[in-house]
Design a protein around this motif. Structure first.
Motif, PDB file in Angstrom:
ATOM      1  N   LEU A  24       0.717  -1.147  -0.090  1.00 34.73           N
ATOM      2  CA  LEU A  24       0.145   0.116  -0.017  1.00 34.73           C
ATOM      3  C   LEU A  24       0.886   1.191   0.059  1.00 34.73           C
ATOM      4  CD1 LEU A  24      -2.786  -1.127   2.417  1.00 34.73           C
ATOM      5  CD2 LEU A  24      -3.079  -0.586  -0.333  1.00 34.73           C
ATOM      6  N   LEU A  25       2.117   1.256   0.697  1.00 43.06           N
ATOM      7  CA  LEU A  25       3.114   2.411   0.615  1.00 43.06           C
ATOM      8  C   LEU A  25       3.408   2.427  -0.746  1.00 43.06           C
ATOM      9  CD1 LEU A  25       4.780   1.741   4.109  1.00 43.06           C
ATOM     10  CD2 LEU A  25       3.066   3.736   3.578  1.00 43.06           C
ATOM     11  N   THR A  26       4.174   1.426  -1.494  1.00 40.76           N
ATOM     12  CA  THR A  26       4.789   1.437  -2.758  1.00 40.76           C
ATOM     13  C   THR A  26       3.981   1.438  -3.924  1.00 40.76           C
ATOM     14  OG1 THR A  26       4.902  -0.657  -2.659  1.00 40.76           O
ATOM     15  CG2 THR A  26       6.833   0.426  -1.738  1.00 40.76           C
ATOM     16  N   GLY A 109       2.242  12.897  -1.612  1.00 40.74           N
ATOM     17  CA  GLY A 109       3.405  12.798  -1.030  1.00 40.74           C
ATOM     18  C   GLY A 109       3.797  11.510  -0.239  1.00 40.74           C
ATOM     19  N   PRO A 110       4.915  11.340   0.092  1.00 39.30           N
ATOM     20  CA  PRO A 110       5.170  10.028   1.053  1.00 39.30           C
ATOM     21  C   PRO A 110       4.590   9.823   2.428  1.00 39.30           C
ATOM     22  CG  PRO A 110       7.248  11.257   0.372  1.00 39.30           C
ATOM     23  CD  PRO A 110       6.412  11.618  -0.429  1.00 39.30           C
ATOM     24  N   LYS A 111       4.618  11.280   2.983  1.00 39.23           N
ATOM     25  CA  LYS A 111       4.086  11.147   4.501  1.00 39.23           C
ATOM     26  C   LYS A 111       2.766  11.210   4.292  1.00 39.23           C
ATOM     27  CE  LYS A 111       8.033  13.277   6.598  1.00 39.23           C
ATOM     28  NZ  LYS A 111       8.554  14.514   7.370  1.00 39.23           N
ATOM     29  N   GLN A 112       1.915  11.890   3.269  1.00 40.38           N
ATOM     30  CA  GLN A 112       0.474  11.715   3.234  1.00 40.38           C
ATOM     31  C   GLN A 112      -0.095  10.383   2.858  1.00 40.38           C
ATOM     32  OE1 GLN A 112      -0.874  14.812   0.516  1.00 40.38           O
ATOM     33  NE2 GLN A 112      -0.742  16.294   2.152  1.00 40.38           N
ATOM     34  N   ARG A 113       0.843   9.862   1.938  1.00 37.66           N
ATOM     35  CA  ARG A 113       0.311   8.299   1.687  1.00 37.66           C
ATOM     36  C   ARG A 113       0.672   7.540   2.859  1.00 37.66           C
ATOM     37  NH1 ARG A 113       1.670   5.117  -3.764  1.00 37.66           N
ATOM     38  NH2 ARG A 113       0.770   3.182  -3.154  1.00 37.66           N
ATOM     39  N   ALA A 114       1.618   7.628   3.647  1.00 40.43           N
ATOM     40  CA  ALA A 114       1.948   6.824   5.047  1.00 40.43           C
ATOM     41  C   ALA A 114       0.598   7.062   5.755  1.00 40.43           C
ATOM     42  CB  ALA A 114       3.194   7.163   5.388  1.00 40.43           C
ATOM     43  N   VAL A 115       0.379   8.233   6.060  1.00 40.73           N
ATOM     44  CA  VAL A 115      -0.913   8.510   7.035  1.00 40.73           C
ATOM     45  C   VAL A 115      -2.062   7.865   6.655  1.00 40.73           C
ATOM     46  CG1 VAL A 115      -2.301  10.381   7.667  1.00 40.73           C
ATOM     47  CG2 VAL A 115       0.253  10.502   7.859  1.00 40.73           C
ATOM     48  N   ILE A 116      -2.445   7.774   5.310  1.00 37.32           N
ATOM     49  CA  ILE A 116      -3.523   7.338   4.795  1.00 37.32           C
ATOM     50  C   ILE A 116      -3.553   5.722   4.820  1.00 37.32           C
ATOM     51  CG2 ILE A 116      -4.916   6.930   2.581  1.00 37.32           C
ATOM     52  CD1 ILE A 116      -5.418   9.744   3.959  1.00 37.32           C
ATOM     53  N   VAL A 117      -2.511   5.228   4.630  1.00 41.61           N
ATOM     54  CA  VAL A 117      -2.425   3.607   4.824  1.00 41.61           C
ATOM     55  C   VAL A 117      -2.472   3.297   6.162  1.00 41.61           C
ATOM     56  CG1 VAL A 117      -0.650   1.843   4.533  1.00 41.61           C
ATOM     57  CG2 VAL A 117      -0.938   3.501   2.427  1.00 41.61           C
ATOM     58  N   LEU A 118      -1.663   4.002   6.961  1.00 45.39           N
ATOM     59  CA  LEU A 118      -1.715   3.678   8.504  1.00 45.39           C
ATOM     60  C   LEU A 118      -3.056   3.802   9.044  1.00 45.39           C
ATOM     61  CD1 LEU A 118       2.047   4.727   9.667  1.00 45.39           C
ATOM     62  CD2 LEU A 118       1.246   2.546   9.134  1.00 45.39           C
ATOM     63  N   ARG A 119      -3.656   4.875   9.057  1.00 43.00           N
ATOM     64  CA  ARG A 119      -4.945   5.202   9.535  1.00 43.00           C
ATOM     65  C   ARG A 119      -6.055   4.509   8.887  1.00 43.00           C
ATOM     66  NH1 ARG A 119      -6.912   6.746  12.786  1.00 43.00           N
ATOM     67  NH2 ARG A 119      -8.260   8.340  12.464  1.00 43.00           N
ATOM     68  N   PHE A 120      -6.307   4.236   7.540  1.00 42.12           N
ATOM     69  CA  PHE A 120      -7.455   3.620   6.933  1.00 42.12           C
ATOM     70  C   PHE A 120      -7.198   2.172   6.612  1.00 42.12           C
ATOM     71  CE2 PHE A 120      -7.772   8.082   6.250  1.00 42.12           C
ATOM     72  CZ  PHE A 120      -9.213   8.111   6.806  1.00 42.12           C
ATOM     73  N   TRP A 121      -6.161   1.645   6.307  1.00 43.79           N
ATOM     74  CA  TRP A 121      -5.881   0.266   5.991  1.00 43.79           C
ATOM     75  C   TRP A 121      -5.093  -0.285   7.143  1.00 43.79           C
ATOM     76  CZ3 TRP A 121      -5.589   3.917   2.090  1.00 43.79           C
ATOM     77  CH2 TRP A 121      -6.504   3.666   1.074  1.00 43.79           C
ATOM     78  N   GLU A 122      -4.435   0.110   7.903  1.00 44.42           N
ATOM     79  CA  GLU A 122      -4.064  -0.615   9.080  1.00 44.42           C
ATOM     80  C   GLU A 122      -4.761  -0.535  10.203  1.00 44.42           C
ATOM     81  OE1 GLU A 122      -1.479  -2.671   9.041  1.00 44.42           O
ATOM     82  OE2 GLU A 122      -1.392  -2.698   7.007  1.00 44.42           O
ATOM     83  N   ASP A 123      -5.833   0.582  10.064  1.00 44.69           N
ATOM     84  CA  ASP A 123      -6.730   0.830  11.177  1.00 44.69           C
ATOM     85  C   ASP A 123      -5.918   1.329  12.508  1.00 44.69           C
ATOM     86  OD1 ASP A 123      -9.322   1.234  11.590  1.00 44.69           O
ATOM     87  OD2 ASP A 123      -9.599  -0.592  12.459  1.00 44.69           O
ATOM     88  N   LEU A 124      -4.793   2.100  12.281  1.00 42.59           N
ATOM     89  CA  LEU A 124      -4.277   2.409  13.489  1.00 42.59           C
ATOM     90  C   LEU A 124      -5.053   3.674  13.961  1.00 42.59           C
ATOM     91  CD1 LEU A 124      -0.407   2.320  12.623  1.00 42.59           C
ATOM     92  CD2 LEU A 124      -2.084   0.447  13.885  1.00 42.59           C
ATOM     93  N   THR A 125      -4.838   3.980  15.183  1.00 43.72           N
ATOM     94  CA  THR A 125      -5.380   5.296  15.610  1.00 43.72           C
ATOM     95  C   THR A 125      -4.808   6.393  15.431  1.00 43.72           C
ATOM     96  OG1 THR A 125      -4.071   5.087  17.922  1.00 43.72           O
ATOM     97  CG2 THR A 125      -6.280   4.093  17.927  1.00 43.72           C
ATOM     98  N   GLU A 126      -5.021   7.480  15.828  1.00 43.59           N
ATOM     99  CA  GLU A 126      -4.094   8.878  15.372  1.00 43.59           C
ATOM    100  C   GLU A 126      -2.891   8.634  16.376  1.00 43.59           C
ATOM    101  OE1 GLU A 126      -6.905  11.772  16.421  1.00 43.59           O
ATOM    102  OE2 GLU A 126      -7.648  12.030  14.336  1.00 43.59           O
TER     103      GLU A 126
END
Length: 172
Positions: A24-26, A109-126
């Protein structure tokens, strides 16, 4: 006791989830494999300390994100295709949504993509996302807001997904 005790078991148990995060990141299966492999090599060298003192999965996820961001800073000769298949190519709207969403994620951008992946696909909290990225919760909130706004601008045809609390179900 070997300093690598438990590493093989950890990799076998968490490999699919970590590979999904890397993909999801790459946005590319081969790059995801390379990313995960390079991170696991680094993790293996620190496994004795990690298995005793910390949360190896969280550390590995953070290492994936950091390595991905580091890779994105380097210029790459590869450019993802901007072509989206015509609607007539497939009758499965969910599959088309996945394709469009993955292409739109590639434009973040890489940081925005990472935030979306972690928050919505990995279902991590903020808070968990902030920990994985090494930033504040406020930064995660801001990055998420800007990333979703950018996704809405890049792919307005996905507006129905970006308002859906189950966004993660789209690409699973």
């Amino acid at each position: 006791m070997d300093r690598h005790d438990g590493f093989r078991e950890f990799v076998l148990a968490r490999q699919q989830a970590l590979m999904r995060t890397a993909y999801l990141l790459t946005g590319d299966a081969h790059l995801a494999e390379d990313l995960l492999q390079s991170v696991l090599v680094k993790i293996a060298g620190q496994w004795g300390k990690l298995s005793r003192d910390g949360n190896p999965e969280a550390y590995t996820r953070k290492a994936l994100v950091n390595q991905y961001i580091s890779w994105r800073r380097r210029p790459s000769p590869e450019l993802p295709s901007a072509d989206v298949p015509e609607r007539g190519v497939t009758s499965d709207d969910a599959a088309l949504d996945r394709i469009v969403l993955r292409q739109a994620l590639g434009k973040l951008g890489p940081k925005q993509r990472a935030v979306i992946v972690l928050r919505f696909w990995e279902d991590l909290t903020e808070a968990q996302t902030a920990d994985a990225l090494g930033c504040s919760v406020g930064n995660v909130k801001s990055q998420t807001h800007h990333a979703l706004a950018r996704l809405r601008a890049i792919a307005p045809e996905l507006a129905h997904l970006l308002h859906d609390p189950e966004l993660a179900e789209v690409i699973r």
